[in-house]
Design a protein around this motif. Sequence first.
Motif: not given
Length: 384
Positions: A157-162, A146-154, A137-144
Motif C-alpha cells: 500500500f505504501q509503495r503504490v502511494l510512493q 493502472a487506475d485502481y490498485h487492490f494491494v495485498a499488504s501494508n 519491473k513488470v509489477r511497478h510498470s503495471i502500477t503506473k
Amino acid sequence: MKRKICVVITARPSYSRIKTALEAIKNNPNLELQLVVAASALLDRYGNATKTIENDGFQIAAKVFNVLEGENLTAAAKTTGIGILELSTVFDNLNPDIVVTVADRFETMATAISASYMNIPLAHIQGGEVTGNIDEKVRHSITKLADYHFVASNGAFQRVLQLGELPEFVFNTGCPSIDLAKQVLDQPQLDFDPIQKYGGVGGNPDLSSGYWVVMQHPVTTEVNQSRIHIEETLHAMYSINEPVLWFWPNVDAGADGTSTGIRAFRENFKLEKFHFFKNMDPTDFLKLLVNSKGLIGNSSVGIRECAFLGVPVINIGTRQNKRERGSNVIDVGYDRTEILSGILNIKSSPRPQSSGVYGGGDAGLKIANHLAEVPLVFHKTITF
C-alpha cells in the motif's frame, strides 16, 4: 445497467489468486463478469486451467492463445507482443467498463498495455510488492498504467502511494488467495487421494506418515542456471528418502532448463517416493499444503497462503527477495546442504503460527465492492 468487469487470467497460479474475487463479481447484482483466459493458462503442458475454471461454474468469454514456444527471454518478449495484439481485439469485442489484471507475470503486461491504450480503466491486483527481479519491473510498470490498485499488504500500500498513485484509488484489500486459505483452515482434512484424482507421473508413495510438497520455478534473471538450481533441490529431496509431491514449473524463461533437469534426474534415479503433477484445483492444493510437512521451492504460495495456513516453507534462492513474510519461511541458497539443513530445522521446530500479513480472508468481496462503486477513470481523469 450492470458494469462490465473483464478479468484476464494468464497463468495457472493466477486463477487461485483471483478465484474469490471472480465469485464476488459474479454474485454482485451491479456487475457483469467477463472472464478471459489466455497464455499458459490454456496449455496442457503447464496444467490447463480451463477445466477447473468451468467446473467451478465460470463461463469463459474469450480464450487467447498467445504463448510462443521456446521458454526463453526472446519467446517471453514475443509472447507479450502477441498478447497485446490478441487482447486488443478481445477488449474491442467485449467493450468492458473495467479490465482487471493480476500480479506480475510477463503476460500481464500485455493486458495492461492493451487496456491503457484503448482508454479502458485498468485495475491491478497485488501491485506494490518487491522481489528484486524482472517481475518487480513488470509489477511497478503495471502500477503506473493502472487506475485502481487492490494491494495485498501494508507495505505494498505504501509503495503504490510512493509511486504517485491517487490515494482514493489505492485499496489494501488483502490477497484473494488468502480467502481460499481461510476456507481451507475451516475444513483442513485431506479428503481426496491426490494421485487418484489428478493423475500425474511417478511413483505411488504412501502419504500416511507425511509428505513434502515441492514447487520451484526458474528465475528469469538467472535463466542459464535454472537446470543447476533444480538439480540441487532434486538431490536434497532424494536424499531424505521421504514422500515428495512435486509440481511442474511455470512457463517462465528458463523453464526448459528446469524441466530438462527433472526429466534427466528421473532417468538416472529411481524416484519411487516422488510423484509429479501439472495442476490441481486451488482448494485441493491448499489442503495438500496444510497437511504436508512443508513446502520446498520458490513459489509465492509459500510467502502468502502458507503464512496464513501456518505451513513451514524452505524458500530457495532469489525469486521472492524482499517480499513481506511471516515466521514460517526459512530462506536458503541454491544448495542441497542448505536445503537439507532447512528440512532438519523444520523437523525440530514447532509448527509456525498463522500470519495475517497478506490479509484476513475477505479480499474477494472487498475487490468486487470497490469495482462496483469506484468512478470510472481514464488516464487519471475522473468521469461521472
